[in-house]
Every structure is written in C-alpha cells, then in structure tokens.
Design a protein around this motif. Structure first.
Motif, PDB file in Angstrom:
ATOM      1  N   HIS B  86     -14.255   2.989  34.394  1.00 65.03           N
ATOM      2  CA  HIS B  86     -13.448   3.094  33.165  1.00 65.03           C
ATOM      3  C   HIS B  86     -13.647   1.874  32.257  1.00 65.03           C
ATOM      4  O   HIS B  86     -13.531   1.983  31.036  1.00 65.03           O
ATOM      5  CB  HIS B  86     -11.979   3.281  33.539  1.00 65.03           C
ATOM      6  N   TRP B  87     -13.921   0.743  32.876  1.00 68.68           N
ATOM      7  CA  TRP B  87     -14.218  -0.463  32.094  1.00 68.68           C
ATOM      8  C   TRP B  87     -15.483  -0.234  31.250  1.00 68.68           C
ATOM      9  O   TRP B  87     -15.513  -0.528  30.048  1.00 68.68           O
ATOM     10  CB  TRP B  87     -14.380  -1.636  33.074  1.00 68.68           C
ATOM     11  N   VAL B  88     -16.513   0.313  31.877  1.00 70.94           N
ATOM     12  CA  VAL B  88     -17.754   0.605  31.158  1.00 70.94           C
ATOM     13  C   VAL B  88     -17.480   1.581  30.013  1.00 70.94           C
ATOM     14  O   VAL B  88     -17.954   1.394  28.878  1.00 70.94           O
ATOM     15  CB  VAL B  88     -18.812   1.188  32.130  1.00 70.94           C
ATOM     16  N   ALA B  89     -16.677   2.616  30.311  1.00 74.51           N
ATOM     17  CA  ALA B  89     -16.364   3.609  29.273  1.00 74.51           C
ATOM     18  C   ALA B  89     -15.597   2.962  28.122  1.00 74.51           C
ATOM     19  O   ALA B  89     -15.845   3.269  26.947  1.00 74.51           O
ATOM     20  CB  ALA B  89     -15.559   4.750  29.880  1.00 74.51           C
ATOM     21  N   ALA B  90     -14.668   2.057  28.450  1.00 79.60           N
ATOM     22  CA  ALA B  90     -13.886   1.382  27.403  1.00 79.60           C
ATOM     23  C   ALA B  90     -14.792   0.480  26.566  1.00 79.60           C
ATOM     24  O   ALA B  90     -14.677   0.446  25.331  1.00 79.60           O
ATOM     25  CB  ALA B  90     -12.754   0.574  28.036  1.00 79.60           C
ATOM     26  N   ASP B  91     -15.703  -0.218  27.217  1.00 79.01           N
ATOM     27  CA  ASP B  91     -16.649  -1.068  26.494  1.00 79.01           C
ATOM     28  C   ASP B  91     -17.521  -0.235  25.563  1.00 79.01           C
ATOM     29  O   ASP B  91     -17.783  -0.627  24.416  1.00 79.01           O
ATOM     30  CB  ASP B  91     -17.542  -1.824  27.494  1.00 79.01           C
ATOM     31  N   ASP B  92     -17.977   0.911  26.067  1.00 78.08           N
ATOM     32  CA  ASP B  92     -18.806   1.800  25.239  1.00 78.08           C
ATOM     33  C   ASP B  92     -18.031   2.277  24.010  1.00 78.08           C
ATOM     34  O   ASP B  92     -18.567   2.326  22.899  1.00 78.08           O
ATOM     35  CB  ASP B  92     -19.268   3.021  26.056  1.00 78.08           C
ATOM     36  N   LEU B  93     -16.768   2.623  24.236  1.00 83.12           N
ATOM     37  CA  LEU B  93     -15.932   3.105  23.134  1.00 83.12           C
ATOM     38  C   LEU B  93     -15.726   1.996  22.094  1.00 83.12           C
ATOM     39  O   LEU B  93     -15.754   2.244  20.882  1.00 83.12           O
ATOM     40  CB  LEU B  93     -14.583   3.589  23.691  1.00 83.12           C
ATOM     41  N   LEU B  94     -15.539   0.769  22.583  1.00 86.31           N
ATOM     42  CA  LEU B  94     -15.359  -0.352  21.654  1.00 86.31           C
ATOM     43  C   LEU B  94     -16.621  -0.615  20.846  1.00 86.31           C
ATOM     44  O   LEU B  94     -16.558  -0.969  19.666  1.00 86.31           O
ATOM     45  CB  LEU B  94     -15.015  -1.620  22.445  1.00 86.31           C
ATOM     46  N   THR B  95     -17.770  -0.433  21.500  1.00 86.87           N
ATOM     47  CA  THR B  95     -19.038  -0.716  20.823  1.00 86.87           C
ATOM     48  C   THR B  95     -19.371   0.378  19.813  1.00 86.87           C
ATOM     49  O   THR B  95     -19.708   0.093  18.665  1.00 86.87           O
ATOM     50  CB  THR B  95     -20.175  -0.821  21.859  1.00 86.87           C
ATOM     51  N   ALA B  96     -19.275   1.629  20.279  1.00 88.48           N
ATOM     52  CA  ALA B  96     -19.732   2.734  19.422  1.00 88.48           C
ATOM     53  C   ALA B  96     -18.638   3.239  18.493  1.00 88.48           C
ATOM     54  O   ALA B  96     -18.936   3.897  17.502  1.00 88.48           O
ATOM     55  CB  ALA B  96     -20.226   3.881  20.296  1.00 88.48           C
ATOM     56  N   ARG B  97     -17.368   2.936  18.820  1.00 89.91           N
ATOM     57  CA  ARG B  97     -16.217   3.439  18.057  1.00 89.91           C
ATOM     58  C   ARG B  97     -16.241   4.967  17.924  1.00 89.91           C
ATOM     59  O   ARG B  97     -15.943   5.533  16.884  1.00 89.91           O
ATOM     60  CB  ARG B  97     -16.150   2.791  16.672  1.00 89.91           C
ATOM     61  N   ARG B  98     -16.666   5.590  19.041  1.00 91.92           N
ATOM     62  CA  ARG B  98     -16.692   7.053  19.096  1.00 91.92           C
ATOM     63  C   ARG B  98     -16.252   7.507  20.473  1.00 91.92           C
ATOM     64  O   ARG B  98     -16.559   6.836  21.465  1.00 91.92           O
ATOM     65  CB  ARG B  98     -18.122   7.564  18.882  1.00 91.92           C
ATOM     66  N   THR B 120      -8.442   0.600  24.434  1.00 94.98           N
ATOM     67  CA  THR B 120      -9.195   0.086  23.282  1.00 94.98           C
ATOM     68  C   THR B 120      -8.299  -0.049  22.051  1.00 94.98           C
ATOM     69  O   THR B 120      -8.570  -0.875  21.181  1.00 94.98           O
ATOM     70  CB  THR B 120     -10.410   0.969  22.962  1.00 94.98           C
ATOM     71  N   ALA B 121      -7.244   0.767  22.001  1.00 90.98           N
ATOM     72  CA  ALA B 121      -6.277   0.584  20.901  1.00 90.98           C
ATOM     73  C   ALA B 121      -5.670  -0.813  21.001  1.00 90.98           C
ATOM     74  O   ALA B 121      -5.570  -1.535  20.003  1.00 90.98           O
ATOM     75  CB  ALA B 121      -5.175   1.643  20.981  1.00 90.98           C
ATOM     76  N   ILE B 122      -5.300  -1.214  22.219  1.00 85.59           N
ATOM     77  CA  ILE B 122      -4.696  -2.547  22.407  1.00 85.59           C
ATOM     78  C   ILE B 122      -5.734  -3.632  22.102  1.00 85.59           C
ATOM     79  O   ILE B 122      -5.430  -4.626  21.440  1.00 85.59           O
ATOM     80  CB  ILE B 122      -4.161  -2.689  23.843  1.00 85.59           C
ATOM     81  N   VAL B 123      -6.965  -3.416  22.572  1.00 82.34           N
ATOM     82  CA  VAL B 123      -8.019  -4.408  22.310  1.00 82.34           C
ATOM     83  C   VAL B 123      -8.233  -4.554  20.803  1.00 82.34           C
ATOM     84  O   VAL B 123      -8.283  -5.662  20.270  1.00 82.34           O
ATOM     85  CB  VAL B 123      -9.336  -3.995  23.000  1.00 82.34           C
ATOM     86  N   ASN B 124      -8.335  -3.417  20.119  1.00 82.22           N
ATOM     87  CA  ASN B 124      -8.551  -3.458  18.666  1.00 82.22           C
ATOM     88  C   ASN B 124      -7.406  -4.142  17.940  1.00 82.22           C
ATOM     89  O   ASN B 124      -7.616  -4.916  17.017  1.00 82.22           O
ATOM     90  CB  ASN B 124      -8.684  -2.023  18.131  1.00 82.22           C
ATOM     91  N   LEU B 125      -6.193  -3.843  18.377  1.00 84.87           N
ATOM     92  CA  LEU B 125      -5.029  -4.352  17.641  1.00 84.87           C
ATOM     93  C   LEU B 125      -4.710  -5.810  17.961  1.00 84.87           C
ATOM     94  O   LEU B 125      -4.157  -6.521  17.132  1.00 84.87           O
ATOM     95  CB  LEU B 125      -3.802  -3.482  17.953  1.00 84.87           C
ATOM     96  N   THR B 126      -5.031  -6.251  19.181  1.00 82.59           N
ATOM     97  CA  THR B 126      -4.618  -7.599  19.580  1.00 82.59           C
ATOM     98  C   THR B 126      -5.776  -8.593  19.636  1.00 82.59           C
ATOM     99  O   THR B 126      -5.568  -9.788  19.457  1.00 82.59           O
ATOM    100  CB  THR B 126      -3.987  -7.579  20.990  1.00 82.59           C
ATOM    101  N   GLY B 127      -6.959  -8.108  19.943  1.00 91.83           N
ATOM    102  CA  GLY B 127      -8.079  -9.024  20.165  1.00 91.83           C
ATOM    103  C   GLY B 127      -8.188  -9.466  21.612  1.00 91.83           C
ATOM    104  O   GLY B 127      -9.015 -10.318  21.951  1.00 91.83           O
ATOM    105  N   LEU B 128      -7.346  -8.907  22.489  1.00 93.11           N
ATOM    106  CA  LEU B 128      -7.445  -9.239  23.919  1.00 93.11           C
ATOM    107  C   LEU B 128      -8.720  -8.642  24.501  1.00 93.11           C
ATOM    108  O   LEU B 128      -9.314  -7.737  23.927  1.00 93.11           O
ATOM    109  CB  LEU B 128      -6.244  -8.660  24.680  1.00 93.11           C
ATOM    110  N   SER B 129      -9.117  -9.144  25.690  1.00 90.50           N
ATOM    111  CA  SER B 129     -10.266  -8.548  26.383  1.00 90.50           C
ATOM    112  C   SER B 129      -9.855  -7.212  26.996  1.00 90.50           C
ATOM    113  O   SER B 129      -8.648  -6.912  27.106  1.00 90.50           O
ATOM    114  CB  SER B 129     -10.735  -9.486  27.490  1.00 90.50           C
ATOM    115  N   VAL B 130     -10.835  -6.427  27.405  1.00 90.41           N
ATOM    116  CA  VAL B 130     -10.529  -5.132  28.042  1.00 90.41           C
ATOM    117  C   VAL B 130      -9.700  -5.357  29.301  1.00 90.41           C
ATOM    118  O   VAL B 130      -8.754  -4.609  29.580  1.00 90.41           O
ATOM    119  CB  VAL B 130     -11.825  -4.360  28.364  1.00 90.41           C
ATOM    120  N   PHE B 131     -10.019  -6.411  30.066  1.00 90.56           N
ATOM    121  CA  PHE B 131      -9.264  -6.663  31.299  1.00 90.56           C
ATOM    122  C   PHE B 131      -7.799  -6.954  30.984  1.00 90.56           C
ATOM    123  O   PHE B 131      -6.892  -6.378  31.601  1.00 90.56           O
ATOM    124  CB  PHE B 131      -9.879  -7.833  32.077  1.00 90.56           C
ATOM    125  N   LEU B 132      -7.555  -7.834  30.023  1.00 93.85           N
ATOM    126  CA  LEU B 132      -6.160  -8.182  29.710  1.00 93.85           C
ATOM    127  C   LEU B 132      -5.414  -6.986  29.107  1.00 93.85           C
ATOM    128  O   LEU B 132      -4.256  -6.730  29.449  1.00 93.85           O
ATOM    129  CB  LEU B 132      -6.116  -9.379  28.764  1.00 93.85           C
TER     130      LEU B 132
END
Lengths: 257, 606
Positions: B86-98, B120-132
């Motif tokens: 799921h981490w990989v999937a979240a990273d992919d979503l953050l990169t491709a925004r799709r 990724t909503a939290i990552v986008n809104l806060t700037g935290l890492s995927v782990f946090l």
C-alpha cells in the motif's frame, strides 16, 4: 424540539476557511497538520452529520460517526478530484472546504435538526493525577524517541558496496565506478579496472570512513564491438580481492542509439 | 494506570533494542513490558462497578497503546508485507496524481484505493511523509474502531459493562494487534464496517424519519466500504443479509415491518454496492482470492488425511513455548466462555432477557426474540472453532486470519455475556470478581502472542517478511534509485522486491513473464535454457540476488511467494550465483551479501 445552537457550524466554517488559507499560503508542516487533521478526521464529518440530521445520544457516538462521515468525504473526494484531475494540495483543501461550507449551510437552514448530544461534565483532575499523566506522556514520547534512535543507529551488517555502471544510453561515453562504506571502521582500498581484458585504470589507497562514498566517471573508448569492463576492489591491509563487478560497454551503434 | 502503561512501553522498546543485539535479557524486558501493558488495564476494564466513561476511555487508551506497541517494532517506516504494497501504491498516487495505477505486487490493489486516497489526501494537505500520514490515519482508525465496537455492543445489549468486556475479549483476536493495525486496506475496511453496524444498531428504535437519515449515513459508509476492502465488504453484506433473514423469521415486535424493510434495504445495498464496483472495475477478485482459499482448503484436507506438507508451520518452527502456551490457554478460556455464554447470549435476545433457565431458549425456538443481531451473532460464534481448526496449516491459516476479525465480534459478545451473567453473576465477590478479569487479561495476551510468530525485533532472519527487513537491504534498494534511477524492471526474492518497490521506487516484478514465477529463475541449480530464453525475451532489466537466502531455510517456508511450489531444500550460494558466467549478464553491484545483475545484455542477444 429545541433548535440547536449553531456555534459549532460557524466554527466549522471558520476552520475550513483557515485550513484552505493555510494550505494555500503556508509550507509549515506543523501548522498545516494542526489545521488539517481535525478537518480531515472530524470537522467535515461533523458538518455532514448536522446537514443530514443524524441523531446521536452521546458525545462518543457523535464523535465516532463524525469520524466515519469524514472518512466518507475523504474517499468520495478522491474519486471526484481524480475525475477532475485535481489530486493536488489545493484541490484537496478546496474539496474539504467546499463540503464543510456546503454542509454547514444546509445544516444551518434545517429547522428539524436533532440536538447535539450533551457535553459530559468536566472531571476534576488532582495535581498528582495531572503530574502522573504528564510524566506518562513524557515517558512514552521518550520511549518512542529511543526506538527511533535505535532504529537509525543500529546496523547488523557491516559491508562495502562496490559498483560499476555502463555509460548511459545516449549519454557521454563514461562508465561509473563507486564504492560506499558501511563498515564499522575506516577502510583502505585499491581499485583496478580492466577493459576488454586489458588494464585500463587503477586507483590506489582509497580511504573511506563509515558512511562515505567514493565514485568516479571514467571516459571509455567506444569500439565496434561491445567490451566487458571488470572492476576489482582489493583490501591492501589483508592483500586480498574483496569485491569484483563488471559491466558491458556498448558498441558504437548501441551508444548512438 | 497511564504511568504504568508508559513504563510498559519503555520496556517494550528496550526489549526490541536488546532483541536486535541478541541479548539474553530480551524476552524478560519485552514480555514484562507486555504484561505490564495488558494486565492492569484489562483488570480495570473487566472489573465490576466501573463507570461507563472510564471503561470507554480505558478501551480507547488501550487500543492506542496497542497501536503504539505495534508501531515501535519499526518506528520510522512501514515494515509489514502488506504495508509495503500500500505504501508503493500511495507513492505512485502521489507521483502520478491519478487513481487506478497498476500495481504488479498487488494486482487487486488499484480496485480498492480508499486507503491510499485518504493517506495521500493527508500528505497533500500537510506535507507529512506517507509513513507519518499513514500512522496518523491508523491512530484515528484504531480509536474509532474500538469506540464503534463498544457502541455497537452497547446498542444491542444495553449494558456498558458487557460492551466493555466484549471489546476486551475482541482484543484477544489474532488480527487485532498487528494485522488490523497495519497500513493496509482491511484496517480501514473494518472501521467502516463496524461503523455501519453501530449506526444500524443504534437507529433500530428511531422514528421513520430519523431512521431514514441514519440509512443515508449507512449507505454512504457501505459505498465507501465497497471501494475499500473486498473481504470486509463481503462480510458486511453477509451480516446484513443474515440479519434480514432473521428479522423475516422472527415473530415478535410491534414495529416489525418497518424494521424488516429497513434491514432488507441495507442488506440489498451491502450486497449490491461491492458487486457493482467489481463489475465496473472488471473482476480481478476471483483470481486474487480464489487461489488463497483453494490452497488453504487443500492444505487442510491434506493435514486431516495425513498427507505430506512441504512447508513448515509457522507456529511450530518459531514460537517459544511460553507464547504457544499463552495462546493455547487463551483459546481454552475463550472456548470456556463460549460454552458457558452461548445459551445466555441467546437468552439476552428474548423479551424476558432472563440470563438463565430454559424459557428464553424455548422462546428462541418459537422464533420469539426481540433482537436478531444478538441471535445471529451468537450463532456466528460457531465460527471460532472453525477458525481455530483452520490455523492448523499455514495456507488455511490465511483464511483463519481473515475470518477471525469478523468471528471475534460474536466471540466478544458471547464471552462477555458469559462473564457477566455466569462467572461474575449479580454480586461478584472474591474469585468471581478477580478470576474473570484475570482470564480477560490472558485472552488479550493470547491476542498478542498469536498475532505474530516473533513479536520482538531481532536479528535478520531468512524469508521472514518483516524480520528480514534491515538496513543493508534498504540501503541497497535506495542505491538502485540513486544510481540507476527509478522505474527499472527488477525481480528478486519476496522481501527485496518489497524494498526495491518502496525504497528504490523500482518496478519490482513477481513474475518474469506471465506464468513464469521468479522462483524458477533463482531456485534452479543451473540456468535452464528455456528459462534463460524466457528471461532474454522478457523486459526484466535487473536481478537482485541476496546471498543471505543461502544461510538458512526460510522461516515462513518460502523465499519467493507462498503459492510457488516449494522443493523442500534450502538455496545454495552456487544456485544464486549461477548468473556470474552467463553471456550478456553483468554483475554491476556487489556488497558481499547482495549482488545485482544487469540482464539487459541478454535482450540484445535474443
């Protein structure tokens, strides 16, 4: 039925607007987290519950449902923003802000909205209890910091990584050789490179401290046939071959391609 | 209590640190921390006469403490197998925004993207890492789950005491502490599922208008569940379908028609939404779940028929005696609770609600009960012995693991009724007061001991998923990103594949080409010409070989993937290094343990 107070809805509206401004204007992670987390997990859901008119009988019930409704808003937002090509920070902030504002406005117009559940009375906390709780929080935070430190510093394996990379396709005719030390102590190495079976380059007494990386880009002649480049890493202290790697230097037409 | 819990957590952290260094004091530190964490809070929650608010607060605190316990195993990054996917999937979503990007490690993942959407909503809104961001989400989910579970039990039993004890018994589930706390889609799914149950149960006595509004919220939660997790959505559909069936069966209740119609509508939604979603996205579900169920049942049949199994059982090879004993005692206590609580739980569903005597059972047989939820959940408790039997083989263990999350909803209820109405009774004194509370502590301890083969962070182990993740493998994966760039097609063993995909951002493949598993490439003593041809014609760029695989048999019984055929032998160094002398293959990286081969030269020769 008593018409409920709308202070919570005004607070939700204000929070949504401040959050939108923070995401748009600030790059401070802490500030954004403090404003965003309640919005993503609670405020938007609370506004939605009030808009739908969900009846709850206790604060815990209301909070749990509000979190659930917030999750629904977040998930739905993902699909809608994806369709609009707006999975960006501002897209997300606008989504949560828009939903919260719309829900608060709808809730504010409702005349048949159920009352909010009663807020539980304050529990008197003695000084000793407060001190114990603060100490517990400090201890738990300290324990976590300790775990993070241990994770970052402990290494079971000590090793030296050695690599050779062919010239990049379409790039200059340079291959890359590198050594990275993850040993416990500073180490000294000799490095030799053969190209097509002939000695090509030698580097003596490379000294690497733990965590240090040494790398060089080396110009290689490109011939009509691809050549094999072998790199060997020696440890002069015990006079033995420590690592060996190899790569293929592409032939001329490969490089041009 | 809070101070004791904090000291307990410090001991757990110290246990992990000692475990990494293989100190003798490791089990003492770790397990004393776990006992100190579990026992005082469990005793207090299970004690008679505690106020509702205190019980609920302690349950919430306990759930969060257990999440802390799970997180300090790897405090700076995800480490569970499913978490990587799921981490990989979240990273992919953050990169491709799709959304709906393919995921070669979890092909079904793109169909259920809700967890990645929220993270990724939290990552986008806060700037935290995927782990946090993921950990923040899990903190909220864990707290919400336990509150929703409590509210659900409270709505159907009317007793905060039974509810709190039922929640505590639920924490004895093998999935509560680790599996359902992972950064994985089921962790979100169970929360949405439990919220639908809680909202439905709470709204049963509402007037029609209020019930309709509650139905709106339930529909939204079910829609989100349909795009979150397949098995949980299926269980929600099963639960509501059975509830509708029991409502249709029962003969009692003034507002029966309205209630029955509402439940039928919910059941229809719960069944239709996941089916519609799967149809809209194609049907990857059968290909994903089918082999797991099939191999599990086959392994179980083999076990009972005395056939040979090629893989060692996880529990048999790795768990210390104390852990296995605790799990066994917890299972016995749960069984005792189920045996003494079954009829009392059924009786709770009748109008009289008398906890003893045969009259309530007679009412049930005459289909006169006031709450179908209690009747159905009580009967569902039969799933517990089934899940215990399924744990006997590793393949079927996967099924038991997923079953347990849902079966324990009913186990919690029946055990709680047993404790309150049988073991403690009206006036609990002496051993009747302390005994059940101690038993609950052991049940929760059993949940911890059964949650992982070895819960203490230790030294590197071969083929052990999270216990195979350590700094050198991570550094190598990061090296690939730094020096080879992202997106190269790699294949490797199971653990290094995860590291390459997550830390290295590489396209890590489970198969060389469709139908040819990685295991065939690595496990053979010599490189079969057919396999070499397949490799040459494939689009694989690099192979990563971890020589540590040759130092011990795999702890979980496989080096590559559970479904790949096991040959019953350990890999040898020469098996793994057979690529050294293949024309067109270059050994571009070597750190003494891990070697990377560049196989792009093969493609030119093919």
């Amino acid at each position: 039925m008593r018409i409920p107070s709308q202070r919570d809805l005004r607070a939700a509206l204000l929070w949504a607007l401040v959050m939108l401004a923070a995401v748009g204007l600030s790059s401070n992670v802490l500030l954004r987290t403090v404003l965003v987390a309640p919005m993503v997990f609670l405020v938007s859901g609370h506004a939605m519950l009030r808009a739908i008119g969900i009846k709850t009988s206790s604060l815990s019930e209301h909070l749990a449902y509000a979190v659930g409704a917030s999750l629904v808003i977040g998930i739905a937002g993902g699909f809608i923003l994806n369709a609009a090509g707006l999975l960006t920070p501002l897209g997300w902030a606008s989504w949560f802000c828009a939903v919260t504002v719309a829900a608060a406005l709808v809730a504010g117009r409702r005349s048949d909205a159920p009352d909010l559940p009663p807020w539980p009375g304050s529990v008197p906390v003695r000084l000793s209890q407060g001190t114990a709780m603060a100490a517990a929080l400090l201890l738990a935070s300290g324990a976590y910091a300790l775990a993070v430190h241990d994770e970052a510093t402990y290494r079971q394996f000590s090793y030296t990584a050695f690599w050779i990379l062919p010239p990049a396709s379409g790039g200059p005719a340079r291959m890359t050789v590198g050594v990275r030390s993850a040993e416990a102590n500073t180490q000294r190495f000799d490095l030799e490179i053969n190209l097509g079976g002939q000695p090509f380059a030698v580097f003596h007494s490379l000294t690497l401290a733990p965590g240090e990386t040494w790398s060089r880009e080396i110009q290689v002649p490109i011939s009509a046939t691809s050549q094999r480049a072998d790199a060997r890493l020696y440890r002069p202290d015990d006079n033995r071959l420590y690592r060996s790697v190899s790569t293929l230097v592409p032939r001329r037409q490969d490089e041009a391609r | 209590m809070c101070l004791t819990a904090a000291v307990a957590l410090l001991l757990v952290v110290a246990g992990h640190a000692a475990g990494r260094r293989a100190y003798d004091v490791t089990p003492l530190l770790f397990w004393s921390g776990v006992v100190l964490l579990v026992v005082p809070i469990s005793l207090r929650i299970g004690w008679p006469g505690v106020a509702r608010g205190e019980r609920l607060f302690l349950l919430f605190l306990f759930a969060e403490l257990l999440l802390y316990y799970k997180t300090v195993y790897s405090p700076t990054s995800f480490i569970g197998h499913d978490e990587f996917l799921h981490w990989v999937a979240a990273d992919d979503l953050l990169t491709a925004r799709r959304l709906f990007l393919s995921n070669s490690l979890l092909p079904i993942g793109p169909t259920y993207p809700a967890l990645e959407i929220l993270t990724t909503a939290i990552v986008n809104l806060t700037g935290l890492s995927v782990f946090l961001a993921g950990t923040l989400l899990l903190v909220i989910l864990k707290g919400t789950f336990v509150v929703a579970l409590f509210l659900f039990y409270e709505a159907i039993t009317g007793s905060p005491r039974i509810s709190a004890i039922a929640c505590l018994a639920y924490m004895g589930c093998m999935t509560f502490v680790i599996f359902d706390s992972m950064f994985s889609y089921e962790s979100l799914g169970v929360v949405l599922c439990m919220l639908t149950f809680a909202v439905e149960a709470a709204s049963r006595d509402f007037d029609p208008r209020a019930r309709l509004r509650a139905l709106g919220l339930i529909a939204l939660l079910l829609a989100c569940l349909a795009v979150t997790h397949h098995v949980t959505a299926a269980f929600a559909a099963f639960y509501f379908a059975m509830l509708a069936a029991f409502e249709a069966l029962r003969r009692q209740g003034a507002s029966r028609i309205g209630t029955t119609l509402a439940i039928i509508l919910i059941a229809a939604l719960a069944a239709a939404l996941p089916v519609l979603w799967v149809m809209a996205r194609g049907n990857p579900l059968s290909g994903y779940l089918g082999p797991a169920v099939e191999s599990g049942l086959r392994a179980l049949m083999r076990k009972f028929s005395g056939g040979v199994t090629h893989r060692p059982e996880v529990s048999a090879i790795s768990q210390p005696l104390g852990m296995r004993l605790t799990t066994a005692i917890a299972v016995l206590l749960l069984s005792l609770g189920l045996a003494t609580g079954f009829f009392r739980s059924l009786a709770l569903a009748t109008s009289s609600g008398a906890p003893s005597g045969w009259r309530p059972i007679g009412d049930i047989l005459k289909r006169r009960w006031r709450d179908s939820r209690i009747v159905f959940l009580t009967i569902l408790a039969f799933g517990f012995p089934v899940s215990v039997i399924l744990r006997l083989t590793q393949s079927a263990w996967e099924i038991a693991n997923r079953m347990a999350t849902f079966v324990f909803i009913s186990v919690g209820l029946v055990v709680a009724v047993s404790i309150v109405h049988f073991w403690q009774g009206r006036e609990a004194r002496g051993w009747r007061r302390a005994g059940p509370a101690v038993a609950l502590s052991i049940i929760v301890m059993g949940g911890i001991t059964s949650s992982a083969p070895d819960p203490i962070r230790g030294r590197y182990k071969v083929g052990a998923d999270q216990q195979s993740v350590e700094a050198m493998g991570i550094d190598t994966a990061r090296w690939t990103n730094e020096w080879l760039a992202a997106g190269n097609r790699f294949t490797a063993d199971r653990v290094n594949r995860l590291l390459l995909a997550s830390y290295g951002r590489q396209d890590a493949r489970v198969r060389i080409v469709a139908g040819v598993d990685t295991a065939r490439l690595f496990e053979a003593e010599t490189l079969d010409p057919d396999i070499l041809r397949v490799l040459a014609r494939s689009d694989i760029d690099f192979l990563l070989v971890d020589l540590r695989l040759s130092t011990a048999p795999p702890m979980l019984g496989f080096y590559f993937e559970p479904w790949q055929p096991a040959h019953g032998k350990a890999l040898s160094g020469s098996d793994l290094l057979k690529f050294n002398d293949i024309k067109g293959v270059s050994r571009i990286y070597d750190n003494g343990w891990i070697v990377i081969y560049d196989v792009r030269g093969l493609h030119e020769n093919s």
